[in-house]
Design a protein around this motif. Sequence first.
Motif, PDB file in Angstrom:
ATOM      1  N   GLY A  79       0.859  -1.178   0.000  1.00  9.89           N
ATOM      2  CA  GLY A  79       0.000   0.000   0.000  1.00  9.89           C
ATOM      3  C   GLY A  79       0.899   1.233   0.000  1.00  9.89           C
ATOM      4  O   GLY A  79       2.140   1.096  -0.067  1.00  9.89           O
ATOM      5  N   PRO A  80       0.336   2.436   0.085  1.00 13.05           N
ATOM      6  CA  PRO A  80       1.175   3.655   0.080  1.00 13.05           C
ATOM      7  C   PRO A  80       2.244   3.637   1.161  1.00 13.05           C
ATOM      8  O   PRO A  80       3.380   4.063   0.926  1.00 13.05           O
ATOM      9  CB  PRO A  80       0.152   4.758   0.354  1.00 13.05           C
ATOM     10  N   VAL A 112      -0.882  -1.274  -4.538  1.00 10.44           N
ATOM     11  CA  VAL A 112      -1.856  -0.472  -3.769  1.00 10.44           C
ATOM     12  C   VAL A 112      -3.255  -1.068  -3.887  1.00 10.44           C
ATOM     13  O   VAL A 112      -4.219  -0.410  -4.302  1.00 10.44           O
ATOM     14  CB  VAL A 112      -1.805   1.034  -4.117  1.00 10.44           C
ATOM     15  N   SER A 165      -5.608  -1.886  -1.809  1.00 10.08           N
ATOM     16  CA  SER A 165      -6.752  -1.260  -1.134  1.00 10.08           C
ATOM     17  C   SER A 165      -7.289  -0.101  -1.963  1.00 10.08           C
ATOM     18  O   SER A 165      -8.498   0.004  -2.197  1.00 10.08           O
ATOM     19  CB  SER A 165      -6.348  -0.757   0.257  1.00 10.08           C
ATOM     20  N   TYR A 223     -11.110   0.770  -3.894  1.00  9.06           N
ATOM     21  CA  TYR A 223     -11.962   1.905  -3.534  1.00  9.06           C
ATOM     22  C   TYR A 223     -12.941   2.177  -4.665  1.00  9.06           C
ATOM     23  O   TYR A 223     -12.716   1.763  -5.816  1.00  9.06           O
ATOM     24  CB  TYR A 223     -11.128   3.164  -3.289  1.00  9.06           C
ATOM     25  N   THR A 228       0.582 -13.831  -1.147  1.00 12.12           N
ATOM     26  CA  THR A 228       0.058 -13.646   0.210  1.00 12.12           C
ATOM     27  C   THR A 228       1.000 -14.210   1.259  1.00 12.12           C
ATOM     28  O   THR A 228       1.478 -15.339   1.107  1.00 12.12           O
ATOM     29  CB  THR A 228      -1.310 -14.350   0.346  1.00 12.12           C
ATOM     30  N   TYR A 236      -8.343  -2.822   5.016  1.00  5.34           N
ATOM     31  CA  TYR A 236      -9.449  -2.807   4.049  1.00  5.34           C
ATOM     32  C   TYR A 236      -9.881  -4.186   3.594  1.00  5.34           C
ATOM     33  O   TYR A 236     -10.692  -4.322   2.670  1.00  5.34           O
ATOM     34  CB  TYR A 236      -9.012  -1.974   2.833  1.00  5.34           C
ATOM     35  N   PHE A 247      -3.795 -11.667  12.490  1.00  2.00           N
ATOM     36  CA  PHE A 247      -2.497 -11.882  11.821  1.00  2.00           C
ATOM     37  C   PHE A 247      -1.358 -11.459  12.757  1.00  2.00           C
ATOM     38  O   PHE A 247      -0.333 -12.114  12.851  1.00  2.00           O
ATOM     39  CB  PHE A 247      -2.467 -11.042  10.534  1.00  2.00           C
TER      40      PHE A 247
HETATM   41  C1  LIG Z   1     -12.792   5.702   0.544  1.00  2.00           C
HETATM   42  C2  LIG Z   1     -11.494   6.070   1.238  1.00  2.00           C
HETATM   43  C3  LIG Z   1     -10.962   7.349   1.072  1.00  2.00           C
HETATM   44  C4  LIG Z   1      -9.738   7.671   1.687  1.00  2.00           C
HETATM   45  N1  LIG Z   1      -9.216   8.934   1.497  1.00  2.00           N
HETATM   46  C5  LIG Z   1      -8.040   9.238   2.095  1.00  2.00           C
HETATM   47  C6  LIG Z   1      -7.459  10.527   1.914  1.00  2.00           C
HETATM   48  O1  LIG Z   1      -7.991  11.400   1.219  1.00  2.00           O
HETATM   49  N2  LIG Z   1      -6.251  10.806   2.540  1.00  2.00           N
HETATM   50  C7  LIG Z   1      -5.600   9.867   3.312  1.00  2.00           C
HETATM   51  O2  LIG Z   1      -4.534  10.169   3.855  1.00  2.00           O
HETATM   52  N3  LIG Z   1      -6.130   8.626   3.508  1.00  2.00           N
HETATM   53  C8  LIG Z   1      -7.334   8.329   2.923  1.00  2.00           C
HETATM   54  N4  LIG Z   1      -7.878   7.088   3.112  1.00  2.00           N
HETATM   55  C9  LIG Z   1      -7.185   6.144   4.010  1.00  2.00           C
HETATM   56  C10 LIG Z   1      -6.044   5.493   3.252  1.00  2.00           C
HETATM   57  O3  LIG Z   1      -6.436   4.987   2.046  1.00  2.00           O
HETATM   58  C11 LIG Z   1      -5.477   4.415   4.043  1.00  2.00           C
HETATM   59  O4  LIG Z   1      -5.160   4.981   5.254  1.00  2.00           O
HETATM   60  C12 LIG Z   1      -4.229   3.868   3.326  1.00  2.00           C
HETATM   61  O5  LIG Z   1      -4.607   3.018   2.295  1.00  2.00           O
HETATM   62  C13 LIG Z   1      -3.348   3.206   4.335  1.00  2.00           C
HETATM   63  O6  LIG Z   1      -2.188   2.766   3.715  1.00  2.00           O
HETATM   64  P1  LIG Z   1      -1.484   1.430   4.214  1.00  2.00           P
HETATM   65  O7  LIG Z   1      -0.314   1.256   3.296  1.00  2.00           O
HETATM   66  O8  LIG Z   1      -1.259   1.495   5.670  1.00  2.00           O
HETATM   67  O9  LIG Z   1      -2.589   0.303   4.025  1.00  2.00           O
HETATM   68  P2  LIG Z   1      -3.255  -0.247   2.685  1.00  2.00           P
HETATM   69  O10 LIG Z   1      -3.271   0.787   1.621  1.00  2.00           O
HETATM   70  O11 LIG Z   1      -4.526  -0.863   3.095  1.00  2.00           O
HETATM   71  O12 LIG Z   1      -2.236  -1.388   2.183  1.00  2.00           O
HETATM   72  C14 LIG Z   1      -2.100  -2.598   2.855  1.00  2.00           C
HETATM   73  C15 LIG Z   1      -1.707  -3.642   1.810  1.00  2.00           C
HETATM   74  O13 LIG Z   1      -1.376  -4.873   2.486  1.00  2.00           O
HETATM   75  C16 LIG Z   1      -1.815  -5.946   1.685  1.00  2.00           C
HETATM   76  N5  LIG Z   1      -1.911  -7.136   2.535  1.00  2.00           N
HETATM   77  C17 LIG Z   1      -2.790  -7.331   3.560  1.00  2.00           C
HETATM   78  N6  LIG Z   1      -2.577  -8.552   4.123  1.00  2.00           N
HETATM   79  C18 LIG Z   1      -1.541  -9.127   3.431  1.00  2.00           C
HETATM   80  C19 LIG Z   1      -0.852 -10.388   3.509  1.00  2.00           C
HETATM   81  N7  LIG Z   1      -1.184 -11.313   4.449  1.00  2.00           N
HETATM   82  N8  LIG Z   1       0.139 -10.665   2.637  1.00  2.00           N
HETATM   83  C20 LIG Z   1       0.498  -9.739   1.695  1.00  2.00           C
HETATM   84  N9  LIG Z   1      -0.117  -8.529   1.554  1.00  2.00           N
HETATM   85  C21 LIG Z   1      -1.112  -8.222   2.413  1.00  2.00           C
HETATM   86  C22 LIG Z   1      -3.159  -5.443   1.126  1.00  2.00           C
HETATM   87  O14 LIG Z   1      -3.550  -6.157  -0.026  1.00  2.00           O
HETATM   88  C23 LIG Z   1      -2.862  -3.968   0.855  1.00  2.00           C
HETATM   89  O15 LIG Z   1      -2.438  -3.743  -0.475  1.00  2.00           O
HETATM   90  C24 LIG Z   1      -9.076   6.724   2.508  1.00  2.00           C
HETATM   91  C25 LIG Z   1      -9.625   5.450   2.703  1.00  2.00           C
HETATM   92  C26 LIG Z   1     -10.827   5.126   2.080  1.00  2.00           C
HETATM   93  C27 LIG Z   1     -11.420   3.767   2.321  1.00  2.00           C
END
Ligand SMILES: Cc1cc2nc3c(=O)[nH]c(=O)nc-3n(C[C@H](O)[C@H](O)[C@H](O)COP(=O)(O)OP(=O)(O)OC[C@H]3O[C@@H](n4cnc5c(N)ncnc54)[C@H](O)[C@@H]3O)c2cc1C
Length: 320
Positions: free
Chosen positions: A13-14, A39, A41, A45, A97, A129, A257
């Motif tokens: 993810g980001p 990315v 998640s 969206y 995974t 997500y 997890f």
């Molecule tokens: C509709 C919506 C609008 C949003 N708008 C904003 C915004 O404007 N500004 C902002 O800052 N935030 C916003 N967010 C929140 C933001 O999208 C999340 O906070 C962000 O995606 C978090 O990033 P992350 O990398 O922590 O998690 P994620 O982006 O959820 O990435 C986690 C990754 O881990 C992977 N994963 C999970 N389990 C496993 C596994 N066992 N093995 C391998 N891979 C795995 C998933 O597939 C995923 O790709 C929004 C969220 C939503 C739902």
Amino acid sequence: MTEQFKLAIIGAGPIGLACALAAQKAGIDYVILEKGCLVNSLYNYPANMTFFSTSERLEIGGVPFVSVNNKPTRAEALEYYRRVTVAHHLNVRLFETVNKIEQKDNLFSIETSKKHYIVHQIIIAIGFYDLPYTINVPGENLPKVTHYYKDPHHYAFQKVLIVGAQNSAADAALETWRKGAEVTMVIRKQEIGQRVKYWVRPDIVNRIEEGSIKAYYNSSIVAIHPHTVELDTPEGPVTIENDWVIAMTGYQPNLGFLEKIGIQLSDDAQRKPQFNPDTHESNVKGIYLAGVICGGMDTHALFIENSREHAEKIMASIVG
Ligand SMILES: Cc1cc2nc3c(=O)[nH]c(=O)nc-3n(C[C@H](O)[C@H](O)[C@H](O)COP(=O)(O)OP(=O)(O)OC[C@H]3O[C@@H](n4cnc5c(N)ncnc54)[C@H](O)[C@@H]3O)c2cc1C
């Protein structure tokens, strides 16, 4: 086949990508393991979603995110994170995974759906997500029920029930209504959520007040059937004709997890994973937490804007 790296980052993810950029800058040998697409998640969206952040607040690794809009779209964000991955040749393994993590002396053994890895440190950035909150009513498993809303065109001229009152529910209701769907909302509380984006809330409230979108407040679903849905409302039981149910009931992090690998969670409702706020190292030495997963059940506390800094903190600790 076993591969060895100093660092494994779970989740592209980001924030996982931000950690990879920081690892690369620090000269650390790493691999990103992602169970879905890049990315994933953000990819899941709503298709026409607009971020509430401005583009520079979604930037990672100091790479500019250029958008013509004040607030970027999902499509722009997908392209930005893809271009960052290409430009920096990030070592990402997609559709792989992580199923099992075991500690062996000072090393970690990781089993994925494709391979086996031996690493010294792990960053868990798995987001929140993937596990929707279920409604737990009969018929929730029917194919007409979804917890992930994508494209409004699919629902044109259909009878659609939206479950929920927050941002995603408001977006789904307005977009499908504007594509000619007959939209009904079922809302547990007495109003549309106060956290709904300020430029969306007046729109949905007015559509409901003028009767374009039907809303049942202080109500809930009793059962879902192939062509109807039973509701429990303050006026008594109501059965509505229905083609699709879009359940915008929110998502929860996969805390199981974390518990499986020994990461402790706070014993309050937030079930916050335990980590050192300066280094993001968890109670399991060598395992770090990054991104929204750090917030536990409080999935609104952290998002891209305020999670990007996790990468630098972690890398400073690993290099240290
Ligand atoms: C509709 C919506 C609008 C949003 N708008 C904003 C915004 O404007 N500004 C902002 O800052 N935030 C916003 N967010 C929140 C933001 O999208 C999340 O906070 C962000 O995606 C978090 O990033 P992350 O990398 O922590 O998690 P994620 O982006 O959820 O990435 C986690 C990754 O881990 C992977 N994963 C999970 N389990 C496993 C596994 N066992 N093995 C391998 N891979 C795995 C998933 O597939 C995923 O790709 C929004 C969220 C939503 C739902």
